[in-house]
Design a protein around this motif. Structure first.
Motif, mmCIF file in Angstrom:
data_model
loop_
_atom_site.group_PDB
_atom_site.id
_atom_site.type_symbol
_atom_site.label_atom_id
_atom_site.label_comp_id
_atom_site.label_asym_id
_atom_site.label_seq_id
_atom_site.Cartn_x
_atom_site.Cartn_y
_atom_site.Cartn_z
ATOM 1 N N THR A 3 -83.338 9.003 132.867
ATOM 2 C CA THR A 3 -84.365 8.999 133.912
ATOM 3 C C THR A 3 -85.384 10.067 133.566
ATOM 4 O O THR A 3 -85.023 11.203 133.251
ATOM 5 C CB THR A 3 -83.746 9.317 135.288
ATOM 6 N N GLN A 36 -88.864 10.872 148.355
ATOM 7 C CA GLN A 36 -88.326 9.544 148.635
ATOM 8 C C GLN A 36 -89.146 8.476 147.918
ATOM 9 O O GLN A 36 -90.368 8.596 147.793
ATOM 10 C CB GLN A 36 -88.363 9.269 150.146
ATOM 11 N N ASP A 37 -88.461 7.420 147.488
ATOM 12 C CA ASP A 37 -89.116 6.298 146.816
ATOM 13 C C ASP A 37 -90.036 5.603 147.821
ATOM 14 O O ASP A 37 -89.605 5.224 148.906
ATOM 15 C CB ASP A 37 -88.055 5.327 146.299
ATOM 16 N N THR A 38 -91.309 5.452 147.468
ATOM 17 C CA THR A 38 -92.272 4.810 148.372
ATOM 18 C C THR A 38 -92.242 3.289 148.250
ATOM 19 O O THR A 38 -92.855 2.599 149.057
ATOM 20 C CB THR A 38 -93.708 5.276 148.059
ATOM 21 N N VAL A 95 -91.584 8.374 138.530
ATOM 22 C CA VAL A 95 -90.232 8.187 138.004
ATOM 23 C C VAL A 95 -90.172 6.940 137.124
ATOM 24 O O VAL A 95 -90.710 5.898 137.482
ATOM 25 C CB VAL A 95 -89.220 8.045 139.164
ATOM 26 N N SER A 128 -86.946 16.510 142.349
ATOM 27 C CA SER A 128 -88.169 16.270 143.125
ATOM 28 C C SER A 128 -88.117 16.921 144.499
ATOM 29 O O SER A 128 -88.977 16.654 145.342
ATOM 30 C CB SER A 128 -88.411 14.762 143.285
ATOM 31 N N GLN A 164 -92.544 4.515 139.115
ATOM 32 C CA GLN A 164 -92.281 4.451 140.557
ATOM 33 C C GLN A 164 -92.890 5.694 141.203
ATOM 34 O O GLN A 164 -92.785 6.786 140.651
ATOM 35 C CB GLN A 164 -90.780 4.433 140.849
ATOM 36 N N ARG A 165 -93.510 5.517 142.373
ATOM 37 C CA ARG A 165 -94.098 6.657 143.096
ATOM 38 C C ARG A 165 -93.114 7.135 144.157
ATOM 39 O O ARG A 165 -92.644 6.364 144.966
ATOM 40 C CB ARG A 165 -95.415 6.247 143.746
ATOM 41 N N TRP A 166 -92.852 8.422 144.133
ATOM 42 C CA TRP A 166 -92.001 9.066 145.118
ATOM 43 C C TRP A 166 -92.841 10.130 145.815
ATOM 44 O O TRP A 166 -93.696 10.751 145.192
ATOM 45 C CB TRP A 166 -90.794 9.715 144.456
ATOM 46 N N THR A 170 -95.624 1.338 142.903
ATOM 47 C CA THR A 170 -95.639 1.716 141.495
ATOM 48 C C THR A 170 -97.051 2.122 141.104
ATOM 49 O O THR A 170 -98.013 1.858 141.837
ATOM 50 C CB THR A 170 -95.169 0.563 140.587
ATOM 51 N N ILE A 211 -82.935 12.511 140.702
ATOM 52 C CA ILE A 211 -84.318 12.456 141.210
ATOM 53 C C ILE A 211 -84.437 13.291 142.485
ATOM 54 O O ILE A 211 -85.390 14.049 142.649
ATOM 55 C CB ILE A 211 -84.764 11.001 141.450
ATOM 56 N N LYS A 225 -80.282 8.528 141.153
ATOM 57 C CA LYS A 225 -80.656 8.850 142.538
ATOM 58 C C LYS A 225 -80.457 10.333 142.838
ATOM 59 O O LYS A 225 -81.360 11.009 143.341
ATOM 60 C CB LYS A 225 -79.858 7.994 143.520
#
Length: 172
Positions: A150, A118-120, A143, A114, A132-134, A123, A110, A107
């Motif tokens: 990671t 933030q994690d949306t 990610v 980045s 994962q899309r951030w 995917t 990332i 966490k």
């Protein structure tokens, strides 16, 4: 008498400045310079990649087969900072894309690489892998967490370019 000497000193200083300015002007005019040249130099990251692949406790990723126009601009491997691997690029449109890997806590790592994306919760499938899309105000990111590390593909480039980089990543 002191006044006359003071005026002489000021005059000499002004003449010296004019002489320096004239020389600088001549140098500027006659020494070739390219105002349109790209100030960002490409780096060769092969040695650092081999070193990181020997030292890192995870499979280190780097792109293979990127289309022409991608320019590698920065590379680092820092064992003492969570075995962090960084490989920065400019895409063909001049936008920034970076491959970041580390064994640091996911966490916070990332968030750092980045620029606080933030994690949306969504995917994206890229080359048969789920990422994962951030999204963030400065950078977006793809990610993956696997094999004790990671991997983050991040930058100011559009999502299509991030996916292009992610698809090109190879670990050997």
């Amino acid at each position: 008498m002191a006044s006359k000497q003071g005026k002489q000193t000021v005059r000499d200083m002004i003449l010296s400045l004019l002489a320096i300015a004239a020389v600088a002007g001549v140098v500027y005019i006659f020494i070739p310079h390219d105002d349109k040249a790209d100030p960002v130099k490409a780096v060769d990251y092969r040695v650092e990649l081999l070193t990181a692949r020997r030292a890192a406790p995870y499979p280190v990723a780097a792109p293979s087969g990127l289309p022409e126009g991608w320019k590698p601009t920065s590379v680092t491997y820092e064992r003492d900072k969570g075995n962090s691997w960084h490989l920065g690029f400019l895409d063909p449109d001049g936008k920034y894309v970076a491959v970041e890997q580390s064994t640091a806590p996911a966490k916070s790592y990332i968030d750092q690489v980045s620029q606080e994306a933030q994690d949306t919760g969504r995917t994206q499938e890229v080359a048969g892998r789920t990422w994962q899309r951030w999204e963030g105000p400065k950078y977006d990111a793809l990610v993956r967490e696997e094999k004790g590390a990671t991997t983050v593909v991040t930058g100011s480039a559009p999502a299509e370019r991030l996916a292009e980089m992610a698809a090109a990543l190879k670990t050997s």
